[in-house]
Design a protein around this motif. Structure first.
Motif, mmCIF file in Angstrom:
data_model
loop_
_atom_site.group_PDB
_atom_site.id
_atom_site.type_symbol
_atom_site.label_atom_id
_atom_site.label_comp_id
_atom_site.label_asym_id
_atom_site.label_seq_id
_atom_site.Cartn_x
_atom_site.Cartn_y
_atom_site.Cartn_z
ATOM 1 N N ARG A 192 0.869 -1.182 0.000
ATOM 2 C CA ARG A 192 0.000 0.000 0.000
ATOM 3 C C ARG A 192 0.906 1.233 0.000
ATOM 4 O O ARG A 192 1.752 1.380 0.883
ATOM 5 C CB ARG A 192 -0.894 -0.028 1.249
ATOM 6 C CG ARG A 192 -1.563 1.292 1.625
ATOM 7 C CD ARG A 192 -2.487 1.869 0.571
ATOM 8 N NE ARG A 192 -3.669 1.087 0.252
ATOM 9 C CZ ARG A 192 -4.832 1.176 0.908
ATOM 10 N NH1 ARG A 192 -4.958 1.999 1.918
ATOM 11 N NH2 ARG A 192 -5.866 0.447 0.524
ATOM 12 N N ARG A 206 1.662 -5.413 3.270
ATOM 13 C CA ARG A 206 0.599 -6.024 4.075
ATOM 14 C C ARG A 206 0.617 -7.520 3.840
ATOM 15 O O ARG A 206 0.770 -7.969 2.698
ATOM 16 C CB ARG A 206 -0.765 -5.453 3.664
ATOM 17 C CG ARG A 206 -0.802 -3.942 3.701
ATOM 18 C CD ARG A 206 -2.175 -3.397 3.407
ATOM 19 N NE ARG A 206 -2.629 -3.683 2.051
ATOM 20 C CZ ARG A 206 -3.717 -3.164 1.508
ATOM 21 N NH1 ARG A 206 -4.490 -2.361 2.217
ATOM 22 N NH2 ARG A 206 -4.064 -3.445 0.267
ATOM 23 N N ASN A 216 -5.663 -7.296 3.012
ATOM 24 C CA ASN A 216 -6.160 -6.057 3.630
ATOM 25 C C ASN A 216 -5.871 -5.996 5.132
ATOM 26 O O ASN A 216 -6.084 -6.968 5.860
ATOM 27 C CB ASN A 216 -7.674 -5.923 3.437
ATOM 28 C CG ASN A 216 -8.062 -5.856 1.983
ATOM 29 O OD1 ASN A 216 -7.948 -6.839 1.269
ATOM 30 N ND2 ASN A 216 -8.486 -4.692 1.540
ATOM 31 N N ASP A 251 -2.802 0.366 -4.122
ATOM 32 C CA ASP A 251 -2.429 -1.016 -3.800
ATOM 33 C C ASP A 251 -1.641 -1.594 -4.960
ATOM 34 O O ASP A 251 -2.086 -1.524 -6.115
ATOM 35 C CB ASP A 251 -3.683 -1.891 -3.574
ATOM 36 C CG ASP A 251 -4.484 -1.472 -2.356
ATOM 37 O OD1 ASP A 251 -3.974 -0.667 -1.558
ATOM 38 O OD2 ASP A 251 -5.625 -1.958 -2.204
ATOM 39 N N GLU A 263 -5.425 -1.656 -7.149
ATOM 40 C CA GLU A 263 -6.538 -0.691 -7.121
ATOM 41 C C GLU A 263 -6.070 0.603 -6.493
ATOM 42 O O GLU A 263 -5.002 0.658 -5.866
ATOM 43 C CB GLU A 263 -7.740 -1.245 -6.357
ATOM 44 C CG GLU A 263 -7.479 -1.417 -4.894
ATOM 45 C CD GLU A 263 -8.687 -1.143 -4.010
ATOM 46 O OE1 GLU A 263 -9.748 -0.726 -4.497
ATOM 47 O OE2 GLU A 263 -8.534 -1.328 -2.790
ATOM 48 N N ASN A 265 -7.364 3.749 -3.990
ATOM 49 C CA ASN A 265 -8.379 4.172 -3.022
ATOM 50 C C ASN A 265 -8.349 5.689 -2.868
ATOM 51 O O ASN A 265 -7.280 6.270 -2.676
ATOM 52 C CB ASN A 265 -8.077 3.552 -1.658
ATOM 53 C CG ASN A 265 -8.153 2.042 -1.713
ATOM 54 O OD1 ASN A 265 -9.208 1.458 -1.550
ATOM 55 N ND2 ASN A 265 -7.022 1.404 -1.993
#
Ligand SMILES: Nc1ncnc2c1ncn2[C@@H]1O[C@H](COP(=O)(O)OP(=O)(O)O)[C@@H](O)[C@H]1O
Ligand SMILES: [Mg+2]
Length: 299
Positions: A192, A206, A216, A251, A263, A265
């Motif tokens: 991230r 992560r 996540n 990500d 993705e 965010n």
């Protein structure tokens, strides 16, 4: 003293308590605004008024959307109204809309020639031939607007995929999904990257807490500081820029050759990254907000 609105629904998380202190230090009076308590009144003049919790509210100097969950319609409507009134939204409303649609985000990445896994917009079980031809199995199915790992599942076989798509059709007909190539090198881990104002300010790795392929933090994954490389920096910054986001949580998935974009965010949580990286995300967001307000005044 500037006033800033942070849109948040539900219990204000700890990271925003620290955010309140950072705001005060930056000369900002911060209000946490629950979009469910706002009434937006518009008419055919250029003006509008906002009621908050039953009373007419003074407009803020800037707005930051911290979560898109419940009442996201109100939140987006509020952002559009602020933009009409020339009040800076740290992330523009159209960029937030794009980031909250996983397929639209892929289309934007594709135009920008940025790397991401092969992705198909799925209609239902009739999409299986296309999935088989272009992606194969295992594949990852995602609902378009999911977050925090919910709405992301792996289907190992054609049969499993068919069952899930049938179930979806029976329970939520018309729900759009994407099917995505499963990047096996990234199973159970990802990166991230936080990008603020065109700079990649922190990166964490992560790791899923069990055999789950989803890494996540909100699913109980562990986090650790990860060395920022030129590749990570460039992918993070370019992905945020392509979507038009000034603040983004990008990500990245591990591949055999490096990284690919999973993705983007628009309202990244920052409890995880602040727990393992020397970064103060809300302080960076406020620095940017002050610049946006100053730029607006100078125009
Ligand atoms: N194509 C993929 N290949 C491998 N792992 C993936 C893939 N897509 C998602 N993941 C894993 O699932 C997690 C959740 O997916 P993501 O698209 O980020 O949805 P969410 O918005 O719910 O976080 C990612 O953080 C990653 O660990
Ligand atoms: Mg994610």
């Amino acid at each position: 003293m500037l006033t800033g609105w942070v849109i948040y629904s539900g219990k204000v998380p700890l990271e925003w308590e620290r955010g309140q202190q950072n705001a005060a230090a930056a000369g900002i009076e911060l209000k946490m605004i629950d979009p469910a308590l706002t009434e937006i009144c518009v008419d055919d003049s250029r003006t509008s008024s906002i009621y908050y919790d039953g009373s007419k509210a003074a407009f803020p100097d800037f707005l930051y959307l911290s979560i898109m969950k419940d009442h996201h319609y109100n939140a987006l409507a509020l952002m559009l109204e602020m933009e009409k009134l020339n009040i800076p939204c740290v992330n523009p409303q159209n960029a937030v809309l794009a980031a909250n649609d996983k397929f639209l985000s892929c289309q934007i990445l594709s135009r920008a020639k940025l790397p991401f896994p092969k992705t198909i917009l799925v209609n239902g079980e009739e999409s299986i031939p296309a999935i088989k031809d272009t992606i194969g199995f295992p594949a990852v199915l995602k609902i378009l607007t999911g977050a925090k790992g919910s709405g992301v599942i792996m289907v190992k076989t054609e049969e499993e995929c068919r069952s899930i798509l049938q179930l979806l059709h029976a329970t939520a007909p018309g729900t759009n999904m994407i099917a995505q190539e499963f990047i096996k090198e990234s199973s159970g881990k990802d990166l991230r990257v936080i990008v603020v104002d065109g700079k990649a300010i922190a990166c964490m790795c992560r790791k899923a807490h069990s055999s789950d392929f989803r890494a996540n933090f909100s699913l109980g994954g562990s986090v650790e500081d990860y060395p920022m490389t030129e590749e990570i920096k460039t992918l993070g910054i370019k992905a945020a820029e392509a979507l038009g986001l000034r603040v983004a949580g990008v990500d990245l998935l591990f591949t055999a050759k490096g990284f690919t974009i999973c993705e983007i965010n628009a309202s990244p949580g920052f409890a995880g990254i602040e727990s393992c990286c020397p970064v103060n995300v809300s302080a960076e967001i406020f620095k940017l907000a002050v610049i946006l307000v100053r730029e607006k005044k100078a125009r």
